[in-house]
Design an enzyme around this catalytic site. Structure first.
Site, PDB file in Angstrom:
ATOM      1  N   ASP A 197       7.620  16.355   6.134  1.00 25.13           N
ATOM      2  CA  ASP A 197       7.697  16.753   4.716  1.00 25.13           C
ATOM      3  C   ASP A 197       8.926  17.607   4.415  1.00 25.13           C
ATOM      4  O   ASP A 197       8.905  18.450   3.524  1.00 25.13           O
ATOM      5  CB  ASP A 197       6.429  17.538   4.295  1.00 25.13           C
ATOM      6  N   LYS A 209      13.151  14.187   3.707  1.00 24.94           N
ATOM      7  CA  LYS A 209      14.040  13.152   4.276  1.00 24.94           C
ATOM      8  C   LYS A 209      14.302  12.038   3.269  1.00 24.94           C
ATOM      9  O   LYS A 209      15.401  11.495   3.210  1.00 24.94           O
ATOM     10  CB  LYS A 209      13.404  12.558   5.552  1.00 24.94           C
ATOM     11  N   GLY A 269       5.146   9.988   3.772  1.00 26.91           N
ATOM     12  CA  GLY A 269       5.230   9.869   2.315  1.00 26.91           C
ATOM     13  C   GLY A 269       6.581  10.389   1.889  1.00 26.91           C
ATOM     14  O   GLY A 269       6.793  11.594   1.880  1.00 26.91           O
ATOM     15  N   HIS A 270       7.508   9.493   1.610  1.00 26.31           N
ATOM     16  CA  HIS A 270       8.876   9.910   1.277  1.00 26.31           C
ATOM     17  C   HIS A 270       9.082   9.845  -0.230  1.00 26.31           C
ATOM     18  O   HIS A 270       9.030   8.773  -0.822  1.00 26.31           O
ATOM     19  CB  HIS A 270       9.881   9.035   2.028  1.00 26.31           C
ATOM     20  N   GLN A 330       7.992  11.786   9.681  1.00 25.17           N
ATOM     21  CA  GLN A 330       7.409  12.989  10.287  1.00 25.17           C
ATOM     22  C   GLN A 330       8.514  13.948  10.762  1.00 25.17           C
ATOM     23  O   GLN A 330       9.629  13.862  10.291  1.00 25.17           O
ATOM     24  CB  GLN A 330       6.453  12.637  11.440  1.00 25.17           C
TER      25      GLN A 330
HETATM   26  P1  IMP Z   1      -1.421  11.005  12.159  1.00 28.63           P
HETATM   27  O1  IMP Z   1       0.054  10.752  12.269  1.00 28.63           O
HETATM   28  O2  IMP Z   1      -2.028  10.448  10.909  1.00 28.63           O
HETATM   29  O3  IMP Z   1      -2.162  10.599  13.391  1.00 28.63           O
HETATM   30  O4  IMP Z   1      -1.621  12.602  12.038  1.00 28.63           O
HETATM   31  C1  IMP Z   1      -1.320  13.466  13.114  1.00 28.63           C
HETATM   32  C2  IMP Z   1      -0.740  14.771  12.613  1.00 28.63           C
HETATM   33  O5  IMP Z   1       0.549  14.529  12.050  1.00 28.63           O
HETATM   34  C3  IMP Z   1      -1.559  15.446  11.501  1.00 28.63           C
HETATM   35  O6  IMP Z   1      -1.435  16.850  11.632  1.00 28.63           O
HETATM   36  C4  IMP Z   1      -0.862  14.982  10.243  1.00 28.63           C
HETATM   37  O7  IMP Z   1      -1.075  15.888   9.173  1.00 28.63           O
HETATM   38  C5  IMP Z   1       0.584  14.994  10.716  1.00 28.63           C
HETATM   39  N1  IMP Z   1       1.421  14.074   9.955  1.00 28.63           N
HETATM   40  C6  IMP Z   1       1.494  12.734  10.093  1.00 28.63           C
HETATM   41  N2  IMP Z   1       2.395  12.219   9.245  1.00 28.63           N
HETATM   42  C7  IMP Z   1       2.924  13.251   8.570  1.00 28.63           C
HETATM   43  C8  IMP Z   1       3.937  13.356   7.580  1.00 28.63           C
HETATM   44  O8  IMP Z   1       4.553  12.366   7.150  1.00 28.63           O
HETATM   45  N3  IMP Z   1       4.209  14.604   7.138  1.00 28.63           N
HETATM   46  C9  IMP Z   1       3.582  15.706   7.611  1.00 28.63           C
HETATM   47  N4  IMP Z   1       2.631  15.661   8.543  1.00 28.63           N
HETATM   48  C10 IMP Z   1       2.304  14.446   9.025  1.00 28.63           C
END
Ligand code: IMP
Length: 427
Positions: A13, A16, A40-41, A223
Site C-alpha cells: 500500500d 506503487k 489493490g493499486h 505488496q
Molecule cells: P494474503 O496475501 O492475502 O495471503 O495476505 C497475507 C498478508 O499480506 C496479510 O497481512 C495481508 O493483509 C497482506 N497483504 C496482502 N496483499 C497486500 C497488499 O496488497 N497490501 C497490503 N497488505 C497486503
C-alpha cells in the site's frame, strides 16, 4: 532502453500504482510479476479513478503492452470483471496479455484460505481471503492449474478431475464442508478460458523482444518487501516474493537486464493484517493519520495500522532489493503534523540495534528509538518543484535519503499523476 523495477519497500500500500502509472507514459511494456488480487493499486489519471487488482497500472498508456506475468496468481473471474470495467470506462485492454504459465486461483483456494484462517484462530495471518496462500502452496506442491491449461479443454478436464478429487478429500474430511462439483468448476473455468484465450500466451519472449528494440520495460511490484515470505515478518507475510529478485522469477527476465530499482516508500508506515510493526501508533496520532489519509485497505476495506517512518526497516529493504532510488509517497499527509518522528534504531533487551531481526518474537520486542523533526504545517499538494517545498519538508526528505543511503527520485504529494515532484532523475 532500460528496465526499471518498481518495488514496494514497506508492508504494501505504498502507492506503487500511482508511480507505475506515471512512469508508464514512457514505457513500452509493464509487467506485474507477483501476488494476485490481494493487491489493490489505485490510479487517478485523466480516465478517472481506478482500483486495479490484477491488470498492470500501465494499462492507461495507449502505447504500452501490459503483461500479467508467470509469477502472478490469477483469479479469472476478477480479471474478467476488471477488463469489463476498464472497457466500459473507455480503456483499451486488447494490449493486455497473461502468461500461459501464470497459476490460476480456483474456487477451492478461496474456500481453503478462509477455512485455514478460521482454524488459526487467534494466530490468523489476517489474509485478504482471496485464495493467494493456497494457490502458491499448490504451485509448490505441483498441484496447480495454469492459465495455459484452459486452452486445451480435454487436458484441463483430466487435470482438474485429478486435483479436485484430492481437494474434495481435504474439504470434506479435514474441514467437514461440502465438496465442489467437477462439472460446475469445469464449465465455469472453460467459460473463463474462452473469454481470456485471446490474452493468454508466452510472455517472457515479449519482454526480450521489447528490450531488443531498445524499449523501456517496467516491472510493477505488488505488496511490499516486509511481506516477503523470506525477508518479511514470517509467518505474517504473503506467499509470493514482492522483491526486486522476485521480479525476475515472476516475469521471466534475467537479473542482468534490470537497470534501476525504485523502492516505493510511504512517508510514514502502514500495515494491514496481523504481524509486528515496530513503529505502529496506537494513539490519536495514528488515528489522525488514518482518517486524514483514508488509510483503509483498497481490497478489503480494513483499517490500516499507521505509524512513523521506520528507517531500520527501510535500510533493510533497501539492501535486500538494491534500490537505486526511492519514490516517497503521501508526503502531503504529514502537512498537518507539528512534530514528526523517524525510527532510527531499535532498543532490544537494553541494547541498541540497527538491523531488522528475522525472528518474529524478537521484532515484537523491539522498541523504536525516535529522532524528532519539526513538521512544516503548510500545504504541499500544489508543489511541483523540490526547492518550493517548505524547509522542514526538505529536511525530512533529506533525512530519509540519508538514513536509507538512497536518493529520492520522485516525491508524491497527491493522488493525481501531476502531483509529483521529480527530484533526482531515475536514469
Ligand atoms: P494474503 O496475501 O492475502 O495471503 O495476505 C497475507 C498478508 O499480506 C496479510 O497481512 C495481508 O493483509 C497482506 N497483504 C496482502 N496483499 C497486500 C497488499 O496488497 N497490501 C497490503 N497488505 C497486503
Amino acid at each position: 532502453m532500460p528496465v526499471i523495477a518498481v518495488i514496494g519497500a514497506q508492508w504494501g500500500d505504498e502507492g506503487k500504482g500511482k508511480i507505475v502509472d506515471l512512469l508508464a507514459q514512457e514505457a513500452k511494456i509493464i509487467v506485474r510479476f507477483s501476488g494476485g488480487d490481494n493487491a489493490g493499486h489505485t490510479v487517478v489519471n485523466p480516465y478517472g479513478e481506478f482500483k486495479l487488482h490484477l491488470v498492470p497500472s500501465g494499462i492507461f498508456s495507449p502505447q504500452a503492452i501490459c503483461v500479467i506475468g508467470n509469477g502472478v496468481a490469477v483469479n479469472p473471474s476478477v480479471l474478467i470483471g476488471e477488463i469489463d470495467e476498464l472497457n466500459q470506462r473507455g480503456v483499451d485492454t486488447t494490449r493486455l496479455f497473461i502468461s500461459d504459465r501464470a497459476h490460476l486461483i480456483m474456487p477451492y483456494h478461496i474456500l481453503l484460505d478462509g477455512l485455514e484462517e478460521k482454524l488459526r484462530g487467534g494466530k490468523a495471518i489476517g489474509t485478504t481471503r482471496k485464495g493467494i496462500g493456497p494457490t502458491y502452496t499448490d504451485k509448490a506442491a505441483r498441484l496447480g492449474i495454469r492459465s495455459g491449461d484452459l486452452l486445451d479443454k480435454e487436458a484441463f478436464l483430466e487435470r482438474l478431475h485429478f486435483i479436485l478429487d484430492y481437494k474434495n478429500i481435504i474439504l470434506t474430511k479435514v474441514y467437514g464442508v461440502s465438496p465442489l462439483s467437477l462439472d460446475e468448476v469445469y464449465s465455469q473455468y472453460c467459460q473463463y478460458g474462452e473469454r481470456l484465450a485471446p490474452h493468454i500466451r508466452e510472455t517472457s519472449m515479449m519482454l526480450e523482444e521489447a528490450l531488443n528494440r531498445d524499449e523501456l520495460v517496467l516491472l510493477e511490484g505488488a505488496q511490499g518487501t516486509l511481506l516477503d515470505p523470506d525477508f518479511g515478518t514470517y509467518p505474517y507475510t504473503t506467499s509470493s516474493s514482492p522483491l526486486a529478485g522476485g521480479s525476475c522469477l515472476g516475469s521471466g527476465l534475467s537479473p542482468i537486464r534490470i537497470n534501476r530499482i525504485v523502492g516505493v516508500f510511504k512517508a510514514y508506515c502502514t500495515r494491514v493484517g496481523g504481524g509486528p510493526m515496530p513503529t505502529e501508533l496506537k494513539d490519536e496520532t495514528g488515528s489522525l493519520i488514518r482518517e486524514h489519509a483514508h488509510e483503509y485497505g483498497t481490497t478489503t476495506g480494513r483499517p490500516r495500522r499507521c505509524g512513523w517512518f521506520d528507517a531500520v526497516a527501510a535500510r533493510f529493504s533497501t539492501r535486500i532489493n538494491g534500490f537505486t532510488g526511492m519514490a516517497i509517497t503521501r508526503l502531503d499527509i504529514l502537512d498537518i503534523l507539528p512534530r514528526l518522528k523517524i525510527c532510527v534504531g531499535y532498543k532490544l533487551d537494553g541494547q541498541t540495534i540497527d538491523y531488522f531481526p528475522a525472528n518474529l518474537a524478537t521484532v515484537e520486542k523491539c522498541q523504536p528509538i525516535y529522532e524528532e523533526l519539526s513538521g512544516w504545517q503548510a500545504p504541499t499538494s500544489h508543489i511541483r518543484q523540490y526547492e518550493q517545498l517548505p524547509l522542514e519538508a526538505r529536511q525530512y526528505v533529506a533525512r530519509l535519503e540519508e538514513l536509507t543511503s538512497c536518493p529520492a527520485n520522485l516525491i508524491s504529494v497527491g493522488a493525481q499523476r501531476e502531483q509529483t515532484i521529480r527530484k533526482t532523475p531515475i536514469l
